[in-house]
Scaffold this active site. Structure first.
Site, mmCIF file in Angstrom:
data_model
loop_
_atom_site.group_PDB
_atom_site.id
_atom_site.type_symbol
_atom_site.label_atom_id
_atom_site.label_comp_id
_atom_site.label_asym_id
_atom_site.label_seq_id
_atom_site.Cartn_x
_atom_site.Cartn_y
_atom_site.Cartn_z
ATOM 1 N N TYR A 20 0.843 -1.202 0.000
ATOM 2 C CA TYR A 20 0.000 0.000 0.000
ATOM 3 C C TYR A 20 0.877 1.251 0.000
ATOM 4 O O TYR A 20 0.660 2.187 -0.780
ATOM 5 C CB TYR A 20 -0.941 -0.017 1.206
ATOM 6 C CG TYR A 20 -1.709 1.259 1.388
ATOM 7 C CD1 TYR A 20 -2.712 1.638 0.489
ATOM 8 C CD2 TYR A 20 -1.426 2.115 2.446
ATOM 9 C CE1 TYR A 20 -3.402 2.831 0.641
ATOM 10 C CE2 TYR A 20 -2.123 3.304 2.607
ATOM 11 C CZ TYR A 20 -3.105 3.652 1.707
ATOM 12 O OH TYR A 20 -3.788 4.831 1.853
ATOM 13 N N GLU A 42 -11.505 5.837 4.928
ATOM 14 C CA GLU A 42 -10.927 6.664 5.997
ATOM 15 C C GLU A 42 -11.949 6.883 7.110
ATOM 16 O O GLU A 42 -11.602 6.866 8.289
ATOM 17 C CB GLU A 42 -10.410 7.994 5.449
ATOM 18 C CG GLU A 42 -9.222 7.874 4.520
ATOM 19 C CD GLU A 42 -7.954 7.320 5.148
ATOM 20 O OE1 GLU A 42 -7.874 7.202 6.390
ATOM 21 O OE2 GLU A 42 -7.016 7.007 4.391
ATOM 22 N N TRP A 50 -5.350 1.663 10.382
ATOM 23 C CA TRP A 50 -5.457 1.571 8.926
ATOM 24 C C TRP A 50 -5.273 0.126 8.473
ATOM 25 O O TRP A 50 -5.915 -0.320 7.535
ATOM 26 C CB TRP A 50 -4.470 2.496 8.230
ATOM 27 C CG TRP A 50 -4.593 2.398 6.741
ATOM 28 C CD1 TRP A 50 -3.685 1.911 5.875
ATOM 29 C CD2 TRP A 50 -5.735 2.758 5.952
ATOM 30 N NE1 TRP A 50 -4.171 1.944 4.579
ATOM 31 C CE2 TRP A 50 -5.445 2.464 4.611
ATOM 32 C CE3 TRP A 50 -6.988 3.297 6.257
ATOM 33 C CZ2 TRP A 50 -6.343 2.694 3.579
ATOM 34 C CZ3 TRP A 50 -7.876 3.530 5.218
ATOM 35 C CH2 TRP A 50 -7.560 3.233 3.901
#
Length: 189
Positions: A20, A42, A50
């Site tokens: 990522y 988000e 995350w």
């Protein structure tokens, strides 16, 4: 792949986080569907890591019709119930409801501005802000730009779009370059 100098938040051995970081985080995004996906993810992250969201990303894409806002905006009670029983996503009623609400608000912005891209990038003057981050401690959690974005999104009916979430969105979609200066990706900007 593992011997490059990266931002310290990636960790040292999580291949999903490293991929990522190396391929997506901080790359300027101008595709509306992708911007909507990051906006939703988000918001889903609120109170979580995350990595938790990233681990569930493919399930989110499946559960939420590939993040096509026009489809999500039409979700009803049956869809909410389906999502609440889907172990592949974060089963939080408020976050699910906000995704549906945000899809409706997103479509209104597209109609008003032509694209969500035009709307969202105005908060950084239509070009990435290049920070000079030395360590993870130097990364802000919000800025005047994310404050303005949050305030305007809330005014337009969006949910789960506080300033910290907006700043994380700005980082993810390349509106700011918060790669640490020693990271190999920093120089790509």
């Amino acid at each position: 792949m593992y011997n490059k100098r990266r931002c310290s938040w990636t960790g040292s051995n999580n291949s999903l986080m490293i991929e990522y970081h190396d391929k997506e985080w901080g790359v300027p995004v101008h595709d509306d569907r992708t911007l909507f996906e990051f906006l939703i993810l988000e918001g889903a992250q609120a109170g979580l890591t995350w990595q938790t969201v990233l681990n569930k990303r493919e399930n989110y894409r499946r559960a939420f019709d590939g993040f096509h806002a026009d489809k999500i905006a039409c979700y009803g009670k049956e869809d909410v119930n389906r999502l609440l029983t889907d172990a592949g996503i974060i089963r939080n009623r408020l976050k699910i409801a906000s995704t549906i609400q945000n899809a409706k608000a997103f479509l209104k912005i597209q109609k008003e501005f032509g694209t969500f891209d035009i709307y969202i990038w105005q908060f950084v003057g239509c070009k990435p802000i290049n920070h000079k981050i030395k360590t993870i401690k130097d990364i802000p959690t919000n800025t005047k730009e994310s404050d303005a974005m949050s305030k305007d999104l809330i005014k337009r009916g969006f949910k789960f779009v506080g300033s910290t979430i907006c700043y994380a969105l700005m980082q993810a979609v390349g509106m700011v370059n918060d790669h640490e200066i020693q990271c190999f990706r920093y120089k790509e900007y």
